[in-house]
Design a protein around this motif. Sequence first.
Motif, PDB file in Angstrom:
ATOM      1  N   THR A  39     -34.250 -13.809 -65.873  1.00  0.00           N
ATOM      2  CA  THR A  39     -34.869 -13.725 -64.394  1.00  0.00           C
ATOM      3  C   THR A  39     -34.149 -12.255 -63.769  1.00  0.00           C
ATOM      4  O   THR A  39     -32.825 -12.190 -63.791  1.00  0.00           O
ATOM      5  N   ILE A  40     -34.713 -11.495 -63.188  1.00  0.00           N
ATOM      6  CA  ILE A  40     -34.152 -10.257 -62.314  1.00  0.00           C
ATOM      7  C   ILE A  40     -34.846 -10.399 -60.801  1.00  0.00           C
ATOM      8  O   ILE A  40     -36.026 -10.665 -60.867  1.00  0.00           O
ATOM      9  N   ARG A  41     -34.089 -10.059 -59.622  1.00  0.00           N
ATOM     10  CA  ARG A  41     -34.557 -10.252 -58.489  1.00  0.00           C
ATOM     11  C   ARG A  41     -34.446  -8.720 -57.950  1.00  0.00           C
ATOM     12  O   ARG A  41     -33.363  -7.909 -58.152  1.00  0.00           O
ATOM     13  N   THR A  42     -35.411  -8.432 -57.207  1.00  0.00           N
ATOM     14  CA  THR A  42     -35.539  -7.087 -56.694  1.00  0.00           C
ATOM     15  C   THR A  42     -35.752  -7.300 -55.283  1.00  0.00           C
ATOM     16  O   THR A  42     -36.698  -7.691 -54.840  1.00  0.00           O
ATOM     17  N   PHE A  43     -35.236  -6.197 -54.676  1.00  0.00           N
ATOM     18  CA  PHE A  43     -35.334  -6.207 -53.202  1.00  0.00           C
ATOM     19  C   PHE A  43     -35.625  -4.772 -52.625  1.00  0.00           C
ATOM     20  O   PHE A  43     -34.988  -3.657 -53.352  1.00  0.00           O
ATOM     21  N   ASP A  44     -36.722  -4.543 -52.319  1.00  0.00           N
ATOM     22  CA  ASP A  44     -37.518  -3.120 -51.821  1.00  0.00           C
ATOM     23  C   ASP A  44     -37.116  -2.884 -50.401  1.00  0.00           C
ATOM     24  O   ASP A  44     -37.671  -3.711 -49.512  1.00  0.00           O
ATOM     25  N   LEU A  45     -36.182  -2.108 -49.924  1.00  0.00           N
ATOM     26  CA  LEU A  45     -35.890  -1.753 -48.691  1.00  0.00           C
ATOM     27  C   LEU A  45     -36.410  -0.541 -48.067  1.00  0.00           C
ATOM     28  O   LEU A  45     -36.276   0.386 -48.726  1.00  0.00           O
ATOM     29  N   LEU A  46     -36.905  -0.700 -46.956  1.00  0.00           N
ATOM     30  CA  LEU A  46     -37.226   0.729 -46.376  1.00  0.00           C
ATOM     31  C   LEU A  46     -36.344   1.310 -45.212  1.00  0.00           C
ATOM     32  O   LEU A  46     -36.282   0.137 -44.255  1.00  0.00           O
ATOM     33  N   ILE A  47     -35.650   2.251 -45.074  1.00  0.00           N
ATOM     34  CA  ILE A  47     -34.872   2.491 -44.125  1.00  0.00           C
ATOM     35  C   ILE A  47     -34.924   3.834 -43.701  1.00  0.00           C
ATOM     36  O   ILE A  47     -35.036   4.748 -44.215  1.00  0.00           O
ATOM     37  N   ASP A  48     -34.863   3.684 -42.192  1.00  0.00           N
ATOM     38  CA  ASP A  48     -34.834   4.853 -41.323  1.00  0.00           C
ATOM     39  C   ASP A  48     -33.472   5.907 -41.430  1.00  0.00           C
ATOM     40  O   ASP A  48     -32.439   5.218 -41.738  1.00  0.00           O
ATOM     41  N   GLY A  49     -33.664   6.960 -41.539  1.00  0.00           N
ATOM     42  CA  GLY A  49     -32.608   8.212 -41.620  1.00  0.00           C
ATOM     43  C   GLY A  49     -32.732   9.171 -42.258  1.00  0.00           C
ATOM     44  O   GLY A  49     -33.989   9.309 -43.104  1.00  0.00           O
ATOM     45  N   ASP A  50     -32.071  10.136 -42.143  1.00  0.00           N
ATOM     46  CA  ASP A  50     -32.200  11.555 -43.040  1.00  0.00           C
ATOM     47  C   ASP A  50     -30.967  11.937 -43.934  1.00  0.00           C
ATOM     48  O   ASP A  50     -31.102  13.101 -44.305  1.00  0.00           O
ATOM     49  N   ASP A  51     -30.031  11.191 -43.794  1.00  0.00           N
ATOM     50  CA  ASP A  51     -28.731  11.415 -44.579  1.00  0.00           C
ATOM     51  C   ASP A  51     -28.688  10.279 -45.849  1.00  0.00           C
ATOM     52  O   ASP A  51     -28.389   9.176 -45.467  1.00  0.00           O
ATOM     53  N   LYS A  52     -29.207  10.903 -47.068  1.00  0.00           N
ATOM     54  CA  LYS A  52     -29.054   9.882 -48.242  1.00  0.00           C
ATOM     55  C   LYS A  52     -27.688   9.418 -48.376  1.00  0.00           C
ATOM     56  O   LYS A  52     -27.669   8.235 -48.922  1.00  0.00           O
ATOM     57  N   ALA A  53     -26.877  10.055 -48.330  1.00  0.00           N
ATOM     58  CA  ALA A  53     -25.423   9.514 -48.593  1.00  0.00           C
ATOM     59  C   ALA A  53     -25.241   8.407 -47.663  1.00  0.00           C
ATOM     60  O   ALA A  53     -24.712   7.276 -48.154  1.00  0.00           O
ATOM     61  N   LYS A  54     -25.428   8.582 -46.268  1.00  0.00           N
ATOM     62  CA  LYS A  54     -25.147   7.377 -45.450  1.00  0.00           C
ATOM     63  C   LYS A  54     -25.922   6.252 -45.990  1.00  0.00           C
ATOM     64  O   LYS A  54     -25.548   5.032 -46.009  1.00  0.00           O
ATOM     65  N   VAL A  55     -27.448   6.500 -46.127  1.00  0.00           N
ATOM     66  CA  VAL A  55     -28.184   5.389 -46.568  1.00  0.00           C
ATOM     67  C   VAL A  55     -27.753   4.706 -47.495  1.00  0.00           C
ATOM     68  O   VAL A  55     -27.711   3.464 -47.810  1.00  0.00           O
ATOM     69  N   ALA A  56     -27.298   5.485 -48.682  1.00  0.00           N
ATOM     70  CA  ALA A  56     -26.766   4.680 -49.934  1.00  0.00           C
ATOM     71  C   ALA A  56     -25.411   3.861 -49.549  1.00  0.00           C
ATOM     72  O   ALA A  56     -25.286   2.875 -50.278  1.00  0.00           O
ATOM     73  N   LYS A  57     -24.604   4.398 -48.796  1.00  0.00           N
ATOM     74  CA  LYS A  57     -23.459   3.794 -48.547  1.00  0.00           C
ATOM     75  C   LYS A  57     -23.832   2.402 -47.720  1.00  0.00           C
ATOM     76  O   LYS A  57     -23.150   1.078 -47.985  1.00  0.00           O
ATOM     77  N   ASP A  58     -24.753   2.564 -46.915  1.00  0.00           N
ATOM     78  CA  ASP A  58     -25.396   1.493 -46.115  1.00  0.00           C
ATOM     79  C   ASP A  58     -26.001   0.211 -47.163  1.00  0.00           C
ATOM     80  O   ASP A  58     -25.611  -0.935 -46.774  1.00  0.00           O
ATOM     81  N   VAL A  59     -26.641   0.615 -48.059  1.00  0.00           N
ATOM     82  CA  VAL A  59     -27.129  -0.117 -48.875  1.00  0.00           C
ATOM     83  C   VAL A  59     -26.247  -0.766 -49.936  1.00  0.00           C
ATOM     84  O   VAL A  59     -26.271  -2.158 -50.083  1.00  0.00           O
ATOM     85  N   GLU A  60     -25.413  -0.026 -50.277  1.00  0.00           N
ATOM     86  CA  GLU A  60     -24.119  -0.641 -50.926  1.00  0.00           C
ATOM     87  C   GLU A  60     -23.373  -1.821 -50.212  1.00  0.00           C
ATOM     88  O   GLU A  60     -23.225  -2.812 -50.678  1.00  0.00           O
ATOM     89  N   ALA A  61     -23.187  -1.518 -48.911  1.00  0.00           N
ATOM     90  CA  ALA A  61     -22.528  -2.634 -48.122  1.00  0.00           C
ATOM     91  C   ALA A  61     -23.524  -3.749 -47.880  1.00  0.00           C
ATOM     92  O   ALA A  61     -22.955  -4.890 -47.944  1.00  0.00           O
TER      93      ALA A  61
END
Lengths: 83, 83
Positions: A39-61
């Motif tokens: 079994t594998i679990r996937t979450f699909d998140l839609l995130i507001d923002g325009d800085d991909k690096a910041k979004v990546a950091k937030d998702v990691e957190a």
Amino acid sequence: MFEATVTIQLKKGVSDPEGVNTLKAIHLLGFTHVKTAKTIRTFDLLIDGDDKAKVAKDVEAICQRLLTNPVIHQYAIDIKEKE
Amino acid sequence: MFEATVTIQLKKGVSDPEGVNTLKAIHLLGFTHVKTAKTIRTFDLLIDGDDKAKVAKDVEAICQRLLTNPVIHQYAIDIKEKE
């Protein structure tokens, strides 16, 4: 806007009771040539923002603080820009 | 040997309580720029056999009889040959 896909699976060697029970049920249906079920679990998140690096950091957190357990899970993050 | 990946998600309009609660928790952590959270379930099956068409038919049957509920789920099957 970005779409982040977080794919979470159990580390090698960690038992997957849901997979084991799914496999049992598949065998009970007569499909005994199915050898493993994982079994594998996937979450699909839609995130507001325009800085991909910041979004990546937030998702990691979010993964580390909420979605995954580092003792048993391994995860992968995929981030795509969306209109 | 084939590897079948079954990806199951809720149909449009069907409520996703796990996604809703995940989103709430993400907001409580302060990441309020996350707008939606959707959950997807994946089963990875390893199947013995050398006839891809038969394996595809079996996986389709397993989906309909066990893994998914046609009222609320939509699913996709991807089958790859494996050594």
